[in-house]
Design an enzyme around this catalytic site. Structure first.
Site, PDB file in Angstrom:
ATOM      1  N   GLY A  21       4.759   4.426   7.831  1.00 49.43           N
ATOM      2  CA  GLY A  21       6.036   4.928   7.333  1.00 49.43           C
ATOM      3  C   GLY A  21       6.490   6.158   8.096  1.00 49.43           C
ATOM      4  O   GLY A  21       7.001   6.062   9.215  1.00 49.43           O
ATOM      5  N   ASN A  24       7.843   1.071   9.401  1.00 52.51           N
ATOM      6  CA  ASN A  24       8.830   1.006   8.318  1.00 52.51           C
ATOM      7  C   ASN A  24       9.649   2.291   8.371  1.00 52.51           C
ATOM      8  O   ASN A  24       9.198   3.337   7.915  1.00 52.51           O
ATOM      9  CB  ASN A  24       8.102   0.869   6.973  1.00 52.51           C
ATOM     10  N   TRP A  25      10.832   2.176   8.949  1.00 44.88           N
ATOM     11  CA  TRP A  25      11.691   3.368   9.093  1.00 44.88           C
ATOM     12  C   TRP A  25      12.346   3.762   7.778  1.00 44.88           C
ATOM     13  O   TRP A  25      13.011   4.804   7.693  1.00 44.88           O
ATOM     14  CB  TRP A  25      12.788   3.101  10.138  1.00 44.88           C
ATOM     15  N   LYS A  26      12.229   2.904   6.773  1.00 48.48           N
ATOM     16  CA  LYS A  26      12.871   3.161   5.474  1.00 48.48           C
ATOM     17  C   LYS A  26      14.375   3.442   5.688  1.00 48.48           C
ATOM     18  O   LYS A  26      14.982   2.792   6.531  1.00 48.48           O
ATOM     19  CB  LYS A  26      12.150   4.279   4.732  1.00 48.48           C
ATOM     20  N   GLU A  71       8.605   0.979  -2.920  1.00 51.46           N
ATOM     21  CA  GLU A  71       9.821   1.761  -3.186  1.00 51.46           C
ATOM     22  C   GLU A  71      10.930   0.870  -3.736  1.00 51.46           C
ATOM     23  O   GLU A  71      11.821   1.359  -4.440  1.00 51.46           O
ATOM     24  CB  GLU A  71      10.253   2.501  -1.907  1.00 51.46           C
ATOM     25  N   HIS A 116       8.047  -4.102  -1.153  1.00 48.84           N
ATOM     26  CA  HIS A 116       7.627  -2.715  -0.915  1.00 48.84           C
ATOM     27  C   HIS A 116       7.676  -1.924  -2.226  1.00 48.84           C
ATOM     28  O   HIS A 116       8.581  -2.111  -3.042  1.00 48.84           O
ATOM     29  CB  HIS A 116       8.518  -2.058   0.145  1.00 48.84           C
ATOM     30  N   GLU A 144      -0.852  -1.543   0.310  1.00 48.46           N
ATOM     31  CA  GLU A 144      -0.313  -0.179   0.330  1.00 48.46           C
ATOM     32  C   GLU A 144      -0.525   0.478  -1.026  1.00 48.46           C
ATOM     33  O   GLU A 144       0.351   0.359  -1.915  1.00 48.46           O
ATOM     34  CB  GLU A 144       1.185  -0.217   0.626  1.00 48.46           C
ATOM     35  N   GLY A 147       3.243   8.231   1.791  1.00 49.87           N
ATOM     36  CA  GLY A 147       4.145   9.366   1.994  1.00 49.87           C
ATOM     37  C   GLY A 147       3.462  10.722   1.922  1.00 49.87           C
ATOM     38  O   GLY A 147       4.115  11.729   1.672  1.00 49.87           O
ATOM     39  N   SER A 165       0.058   6.702   4.577  1.00 52.50           N
ATOM     40  CA  SER A 165      -0.308   7.923   5.299  1.00 52.50           C
ATOM     41  C   SER A 165      -1.259   7.678   6.462  1.00 52.50           C
ATOM     42  O   SER A 165      -2.257   8.382   6.621  1.00 52.50           O
ATOM     43  CB  SER A 165      -0.885   8.955   4.323  1.00 52.50           C
TER      44      SER A 165
END
Ligand code: PEP
Length: 254
Positions: A234, A9-11, A98, A96, A166, A172, A213
């Site tokens: 991530g 997941n490159w965000k 976020e 997700h 998650e 993160g 993480s």
């Protein structure tokens, strides 16, 4: 042996198509030899066409990070699941944390899942609690998320679902703050029970992967002791050497 997943997941990274191309090139040049793992790269949607059309191999798949709950129409700024499918992209991450943080509810995720499946996409559904407590209320939270997000989803679609667990408190950070493998294993079993309840016996076949993480130092124990079917990665998916190391570890896990 069933293949395991490593999903990047490159965000909202990187800034610029040149950097995106460089990052992808570094990854693709190193992964051909890994036979036991299915790699899915989820870049920002704006790079999907560039990256997917630059790749003709069979090792890497592509995914979007979101799709809308309608196929087409007056929805400024949204991306249709049919438009994603049209790029020969097969996966989409939905729900997700976020995005949930920015107002996406279980009901919205549920509508998006149904449209994405209808468009022929495979869905990587993210669930996970904000915090854990001793009385286990996080388990109710996860259960409610899964039930609401999959409400009305046909049992015929189980082969098109991946469940990414998650826990938000583990996202993160660095591996020392990641989830402990024994707790992950217990949570995975709990999730499978809910999936069976919601989707019948085939629900147990849905790959349950972990995100939060994952780094080279903890990926082995997360996979082997946590007994999950893969990792959603991530920040480490933006560091080619670490990401490739994670793929190598997952590939050789028992
Ligand atoms: C994620 O946000 O999906 C994720 C797994 O992030 P990180 O690996 O950076 O915790």
């Amino acid at each position: 042996m069933r293949k395991k997943y490593v999903i990047a997941n490159w965000k909202m990274n990187p800034i610029g198509s040149r950097e995106a191309g460089d990052l992808f090139r570094k990854i693709k040049s190193k992964v051909q030899k890994f036979r036991n793992v299915k790699i899915i790269i989820c870049p920002p949607a704006i790079y999907l066409k560039q990256l997917s059309s630059s790749y003709s191999g069979n090792k890497i798949f592509f995914g979007a990070q979101n799709s809308f709950w309608e196929d087409k129409g007056s929805f400024t700024g949204e991306i249709s699941p049919l438009q994603i499918k049209d790029l020969n992209v097969d996966f989409v991450i939905l729900g997700h944390s976020e995005r949930r943080e920015n107002g996406e509810t279980d009901e919205i995720v549920n509508k998006k899942i149904k449209k994405a499946l209808g468009a022929g996409l495979n869905v990587i559904l993210c669930v996970g609690e904000k915090e854990r407590d001793d009385d286990g209320s996080h388990l109710h939270f996860i259960e409610n998320q899964i039930r609401a997000c999959l409400s009305g989803v046909s049992k015929n679609n189980t082969s098109k679902l991946i469940l990414a667990y998650e826990p938000i408190w583990a996202i993160g950070k660095s591996s020392e703050f990641s989830m402990k493998p024994s707790a992950l294993h217990q949570t995975k079993l709990f999730i499978l029970k809910i999936l069976k309840d919601v989707l019948g016996a085939d629900g147990m076949k849905i790959p349950v992967i972990y995100g939060g993480s994952s780094e080279p130092t903890n990926s082995g124990e997360l996979i082997e002791e946590g007994e999950v079917d893969g990792l959603l990665v991530g920040h480490e998916s933006l560091v080619p050497s670490d990401f490739i190391e994670i793929i190598k570890i997952v590939n050789s896990a028992k």
